[in-house]
Write an enzyme that holds these catalytic residues in place. Structure first.
Site, PDB file in Angstrom:
ATOM      1  N   GLY A  95    -108.168  -0.289 -12.139  1.00 34.72           N
ATOM      2  CA  GLY A  95    -108.836  -1.173 -11.180  1.00 34.72           C
ATOM      3  C   GLY A  95    -110.182  -1.614 -11.697  1.00 34.72           C
ATOM      4  N   SER A 115    -115.110   2.562  10.812  1.00 38.05           N
ATOM      5  CA  SER A 115    -115.971   3.430  10.001  1.00 38.05           C
ATOM      6  C   SER A 115    -115.937   4.882  10.469  1.00 38.05           C
ATOM      7  CB  SER A 115    -117.417   2.935  10.046  1.00 38.05           C
ATOM      8  OG  SER A 115    -118.245   3.874   9.379  1.00 38.05           O
ATOM      9  N   ARG A 116    -115.824   5.804   9.495  1.00 36.42           N
ATOM     10  CA  ARG A 116    -115.825   7.238   9.818  1.00 36.42           C
ATOM     11  C   ARG A 116    -117.205   7.845   9.587  1.00 36.42           C
ATOM     12  NH1 ARG A 116    -110.448   6.326   8.708  1.00 36.42           N
ATOM     13  NH2 ARG A 116    -109.246   6.926  10.526  1.00 36.42           N
ATOM     14  N   SER A 117    -118.165   7.034   9.162  1.00 34.70           N
ATOM     15  CA  SER A 117    -119.506   7.571   8.905  1.00 34.70           C
ATOM     16  C   SER A 117    -120.136   8.235  10.132  1.00 34.70           C
ATOM     17  CB  SER A 117    -120.426   6.459   8.381  1.00 34.70           C
ATOM     18  OG  SER A 117    -119.990   6.065   7.097  1.00 34.70           O
ATOM     19  N   LYS A 150    -122.002  -5.231   1.613  1.00 30.37           N
ATOM     20  CA  LYS A 150    -122.698  -4.446   0.581  1.00 30.37           C
ATOM     21  C   LYS A 150    -123.476  -5.311  -0.416  1.00 30.37           C
ATOM     22  CE  LYS A 150    -119.460  -0.571   0.655  1.00 30.37           C
ATOM     23  NZ  LYS A 150    -118.657   0.319  -0.166  1.00 30.37           N
ATOM     24  N   ASN A 175    -124.757   0.601  -0.495  1.00 30.91           N
ATOM     25  CA  ASN A 175    -124.131   1.203   0.697  1.00 30.91           C
ATOM     26  C   ASN A 175    -125.104   2.066   1.490  1.00 30.91           C
ATOM     27  OD1 ASN A 175    -124.312   3.541  -0.796  1.00 30.91           O
ATOM     28  ND2 ASN A 175    -122.138   4.053  -0.690  1.00 30.91           N
ATOM     29  N   ASN A 188    -106.725  -3.111 -15.604  1.00 31.74           N
ATOM     30  CA  ASN A 188    -106.660  -3.820 -14.327  1.00 31.74           C
ATOM     31  C   ASN A 188    -105.594  -4.889 -14.392  1.00 31.74           C
ATOM     32  OD1 ASN A 188    -107.785  -4.163 -11.660  1.00 31.74           O
ATOM     33  ND2 ASN A 188    -108.516  -6.170 -12.360  1.00 31.74           N
ATOM     34  N   GLY A 228    -109.245  11.500  -2.445  1.00 33.45           N
ATOM     35  CA  GLY A 228    -110.290  10.518  -2.150  1.00 33.45           C
ATOM     36  C   GLY A 228    -111.243  10.906  -1.036  1.00 33.45           C
TER      37      GLY A 228
HETATM   38  P1  ATR Z   1    -113.070  -2.454  -4.162  1.00 33.63           P
HETATM   39  O1  ATR Z   1    -114.238  -3.361  -4.397  1.00 33.63           O
HETATM   40  O2  ATR Z   1    -113.087  -1.757  -2.840  1.00 33.63           O
HETATM   41  O3  ATR Z   1    -112.867  -1.485  -5.306  1.00 33.63           O
HETATM   42  P2  ATR Z   1    -111.330  -4.744  -4.639  1.00 33.63           P
HETATM   43  O4  ATR Z   1    -112.417  -5.526  -5.252  1.00 33.63           O
HETATM   44  O5  ATR Z   1    -110.536  -5.388  -3.533  1.00 33.63           O
HETATM   45  O6  ATR Z   1    -111.779  -3.357  -4.045  1.00 33.63           O
HETATM   46  O7  ATR Z   1    -110.341  -4.286  -5.807  1.00 33.63           O
HETATM   47  C1  ATR Z   1    -109.095  -3.810  -5.556  1.00 33.63           C
HETATM   48  C2  ATR Z   1    -108.445  -3.395  -6.870  1.00 33.63           C
HETATM   49  O8  ATR Z   1    -107.075  -3.132  -6.620  1.00 33.63           O
HETATM   50  C3  ATR Z   1    -108.496  -4.473  -7.950  1.00 33.63           C
HETATM   51  O9  ATR Z   1    -108.650  -3.856  -9.198  1.00 33.63           O
HETATM   52  C4  ATR Z   1    -107.115  -5.126  -7.815  1.00 33.63           C
HETATM   53  O10 ATR Z   1    -106.653  -5.752  -8.978  1.00 33.63           O
HETATM   54  P3  ATR Z   1    -107.006  -7.299  -9.288  1.00 33.63           P
HETATM   55  O11 ATR Z   1    -108.414  -7.332  -9.807  1.00 33.63           O
HETATM   56  O12 ATR Z   1    -106.005  -7.723 -10.290  1.00 33.63           O
HETATM   57  O13 ATR Z   1    -106.859  -8.028  -7.963  1.00 33.63           O
HETATM   58  C5  ATR Z   1    -106.275  -3.905  -7.502  1.00 33.63           C
HETATM   59  N1  ATR Z   1    -105.011  -4.248  -6.850  1.00 33.63           N
HETATM   60  C6  ATR Z   1    -104.813  -4.645  -5.576  1.00 33.63           C
HETATM   61  N2  ATR Z   1    -103.493  -4.847  -5.341  1.00 33.63           N
HETATM   62  C7  ATR Z   1    -102.840  -4.586  -6.512  1.00 33.63           C
HETATM   63  C8  ATR Z   1    -101.479  -4.596  -6.929  1.00 33.63           C
HETATM   64  N3  ATR Z   1    -100.478  -4.942  -6.085  1.00 33.63           N
HETATM   65  N4  ATR Z   1    -101.188  -4.248  -8.210  1.00 33.63           N
HETATM   66  C9  ATR Z   1    -102.160  -3.899  -9.064  1.00 33.63           C
HETATM   67  N5  ATR Z   1    -103.483  -3.862  -8.727  1.00 33.63           N
HETATM   68  C10 ATR Z   1    -103.809  -4.188  -7.482  1.00 33.63           C
END
Ligand code: ATR
Length: 279
Positions: free
Chosen positions: A129, A16-18, A67, A88, A153, A242
């Protein structure tokens, strides 16, 4: 005045960087306080939060994988926490545990600062995503009054679930393959997937016919200039990295616990960049 304490909890918590962010502000505003990392196991989360005051804390940040557990343990929730279903930032008020999710604020604040005028376009906002971060950011665009938000997604069902759980009629789902030419038709593109982190692969967007007003944001901050941001810049598009989201999301918690609304400055950014460089 009594010394105030806050912390960040997670399992594991080393990364964590917080503490760097809050430590910088405690020093800058000359506040008699502390901010530390505490490793808390998932099964201990509720007890830890119930005894925050007993341990001397005014509140805490919560990181993965706690979380959702922190959200469930809280007595009161802000609209942001309710929208995301995860907390968070925690503080105590009238003996109750209050929970919020400051990712929405952090992302929107940074976008407004780095790409002013983004909201003037009537083109769709694209979210790549459908995890927790996508949820927080979708809610931010809804609050900002965007009337066409498109979620793409890899797993379409997850995007559909997100759209259903954030009612408002302004979110639609498109096929993952439609991402390729979204720079042509989107006003803002936000990558919330883990693609773009060091060595994780390319998102495969085609910027060759991009709309010149399109703004491209990535929530990945290691590396800071992801391939996606570099490709967008090469076409002359405005980009939003980011790191700003990470810095801005820390502001509301610090103000709750220590009573001063801190500023996100280039100096703070440098502190975190130096640390990222060291890793
Ligand atoms: P967070 O909650 O931190 O946003 P997460 O729930 O792990 O992270 O979500 C990661 C996102 O990256 C998801 O949208 C995931 O897509 P899936 O829902 O299909 O799993 C996406 N993701 C991770 N690896 C991927 C890949 N190789 N190609 C495309 N999408 C990817």
């Amino acid at each position: 005045m009594q010394m105030k304490h806050a912390c960040v909890i997670g399992w594991p918590i080393e990364h964590s960087r917080s503490p760097l962010i809050h430590g910088h502000w405690l020093e800058r505003y000359n506040i008699d306080g502390s901010y530390t990392k505490v490793a808390v196991r998932p099964e201990e989360t509720e007890d830890f939060l119930r005894d925050l005051a007993g341990k001397g804390y005014s509140g805490c940040n919560v990181t993965v994988p706690l979380k959702e557990l922190a959200f469930a343990a809280a007595d009161c929730h802000t609209p942001e926490a309710l929208a995301v279903g995860a907390a968070n930032t925690i503080w105590l008020e009238d003996g109750k545990i209050h929970a919020t999710n400051t990712d929405t604020y952090g992302f929107m604040k940074h976008l407004d600062a780095e790409a002013p005028g983004w909201d003037k376009s009537d083109k769709p906002v694209v979210i790549l995503g459908a995890g927790g971060a996508a949820r927080a950011i979708c809610f931010g665009f809804q609050q900002a009054g965007v009337n066409d938000i498109v979620i793409l997604n890899r797993t379409t069902e997850r995007a559909q679930k997100l759209a259903e759980e954030l009612p408002g009629g302004n979110i639609r789902v498109a096929a993952w393959d439609d991402r390729t030419n979204c720079p042509e038709w989107a006003s803002v593109i936000v990558n919330t997937t883990t693609l773009g982190m060091k060595g994780s692969g390319d998102l495969g967007l085609d910027f060759s016919s991009a709309n010149p007003d399109c703004v491209v944001a990535d929530i990945v901050y290691v590396p800071l200039q992801t391939d996606l941001l570099q490709q967008a810049q090469a076409q002359g598009l405005r980009t939003v990295d980011g790191l700003g989201m990470l810095l801005h999301q820390a502001v509301p918690g610090f103000e709750r616990w220590f009573g001063v609304r801190p500023e996100v400055t280039p100096e703070l950014r440098r502190v975190i960049l130096d640390d990222l460089g060291a890793n």
